[in-house]
Design a protein around this motif. Structure first.
Motif: not given
Length: 489
Positions: A357, A359, A395
């Motif tokens: 993931w 962010f 995330g």
């Protein structure tokens, strides 16, 4: 290479504009517009204000999270129902709505555009900020060096080791702050010392990796990384690459691992100081290594995160973050977490290097190196001026805490509290606020703050040094030239 530092780059947009072309109804655009960006686990509120000045639409950009209170971005155009500025292009969809895309190119991220819906907001009388009482704490002790302290301390068996820009590595009594010994290198020391069973190792701006006797501070050996000229240009200069830290060594299995400014990543024999192997990346290696089992992880200014065989230096995998990586990796189980100047925190599979993931920091660099506690990632930011708590599994943002400046410092966590430093630009940030914060790890609420001293005529004030917690005290260096010990509770 021109420096790219998000909020400050926005100030240069005064000279950027899109010409006014056939304004059909400028009064439909005039006013304040607000919206929320959503992407990759995070959100941020932004806004624009349009004014009709001499029959030309002028635009300003707002982002309270970044302390941007109406930065002029030049002229805007209105053609039919399309509104265009240097940052945003959108279409009026009603009397008080427009939708389009925010372009992060002028902020240094040329391939990132995100959808943004804006609504016109009524003009309101500014409300004075609510007075809040903050708990200020006092230092148990402080120790003066002769220059700024960018280095992060290491505490081992009651002794604190830390470098200073004055060129000395100091060994202090962690309980009292009294000096045990000091060693002078050829130039300043911004790396975090690594402590082995008998020696303490660090990298200096003179290009050498040093190993000292832990007890006496006497030199055991030094290794030339061939990077004596380190471009620590004045932060804030237009020609600065914001190259302000050194790689910090890591010790494992009889080897010392460290990056260098000549693009090499070295493994050095701990006993003799002789090179075991080196790996050549595509640019400087300021990231500090992390050794897990038979793998050593690090990152480079060539945008890549690397995983190498720790014994041989053979590459296992590499991952392209699309931006310079100053931060250092953290590994929790099978997940590696690291931030980049391409504005994301990335979670990678530690075995394969595949992305799990990301962010989004919405244009802000991620200089801070993350820490992980149980199921939560804690990491600071640059222009975003926040400490974030991110769910390790998916995330998603758990909470964000606004700091008073750039939280390039890596957080430390102990007993349910997260500690992080903040460095303030004298050109941008208020002198008020904290230089080190203690934040509740579950709620993101401030527990206390500490303010350091100030040196005159310095571009940055506060704390870049990453804190360490030991025996009930939080230790850190500061840009006022002192090393501090503050009670953790």
């Amino acid at each position: 290479m021109k420096k790219r530092e998000g909020a400050l780059v926005l100030l240069t947009l005064l000279s950027c504009f899109v010409s006014l072309v056939g304004a059909a109804s400028p009064e439909a655009v005039v006013g304040r517009w607000s919206g929320v960006l959503h992407d990759s686990g995070n959100t941020v509120s932004v806004g624009f204000e349009f004014k009709n000045e001499n029959n030309e639409l002028q635009a300003s950009f707002f982002c309270d999270d970044w302390d941007l209170k109406g930065v002029p971005i030049g002229k805007a155009s209105l053609t039919d129902n399309e509104v265009k500025t240097v940052l945003f292009t959108g279409t009026l969809t009603g009397g008080a709505r427009m939708s389009g895309n925010l372009d992060f190119g002028p902020m240094g991220v040329p391939d990132l555009k995100l959808p943004l819906a804006l609504e016109k907001t009524a003009e309101t009388t500014p409300v004075p900020p609510e007075k809040t009482t903050f708990r200020q704490v006092n230092a148990r002790w402080s120790f003066p060096t002769q220059a700024e302290v960018w280095s992060s301390p290491t505490v081992a068996q009651g002794v604190l080791y830390v470098g200073s820009d004055d060129g000395f590595l100091y060994a202090l009594d962690a309980r009292t702050g009294s000096q045990k010994w000091r060693f002078q290198a050829g130039k300043g020391i911004r790396s975090k010392p690594a402590v082995g069973s008998e020696a303490v190792c660090f990298l200096s701006d003179d290009g050498y990796l040093y190993a000292l006797d832990r007890t006496s501070g006497k030199l055991k050996w030094k290794f030339d990384t061939h990077t004596a000229l380190v471009p620590h240009t004045v932060l804030g200069d237009n020609d600065s690459r914001w190259d302000y830290l050194q790689s910090s060594p890591a010790i494992a299995d009889g080897l010392v691992f460290v990056g260098s400014g000549n693009s090499n990543f070295y493994a050095v024999d701990m006993a003799s100081g002789q090179e075991k192997w080196h790996y050549t990346a595509g640019d400087s290696v300021r990231s500090s290594p992390r050794v897990v089992g038979n793998t050593v992880f690090f990152a480079s200014w060539d945008n890549f995160v690397y995983a190498l065989n720790a014994a041989t230096g053979e590459e296992k995998w590499k991952f392209d973050t699309k931006g310079i990586v100053q931060a250092s990796p953290i590994v929790a189980g099978d997940v590696l977490v690291i931030g980049s100047r391409y504005p994301y925190v990335f979670a990678l599979d530690a075995t394969t290097g595949q992305e799990k993931w990301r962010f989004n920091y919405f244009g802000s660099w991620v200089e801070s190196s993350a820490v992980v506690d149980s199921s939560t990632v804690y990491v600071g930011s640059s222009d975003f001026l926040h400490l974030f708590a991110i769910d390790l599994k998916n995330g998603q943002r758990k909470w964000g805490f606004k700091t008073s400046g750039y939280s390039w410092s890596s957080p430390a966590i102990a007993n349910g509290t997260v500690y992080i430093g903040a460095a303030r630009s004298t050109q941008r940030h208020s002198n008020a606020g904290g230089d080190l914060y203690a934040v509740d790890a579950k709620t993101g609420r401030e527990v206390w703050r500490f303010q350091t001293g100030r040196l005159p005529d310095h571009f940055l004030q506060g704390v870049v040094s990453s804190p360490v917690v030991a025996d009930g005290l939080v230790y850190f260096g500061a840009l006022d030239g002192r090393v501090y010990a503050v009670p953790a509770s």
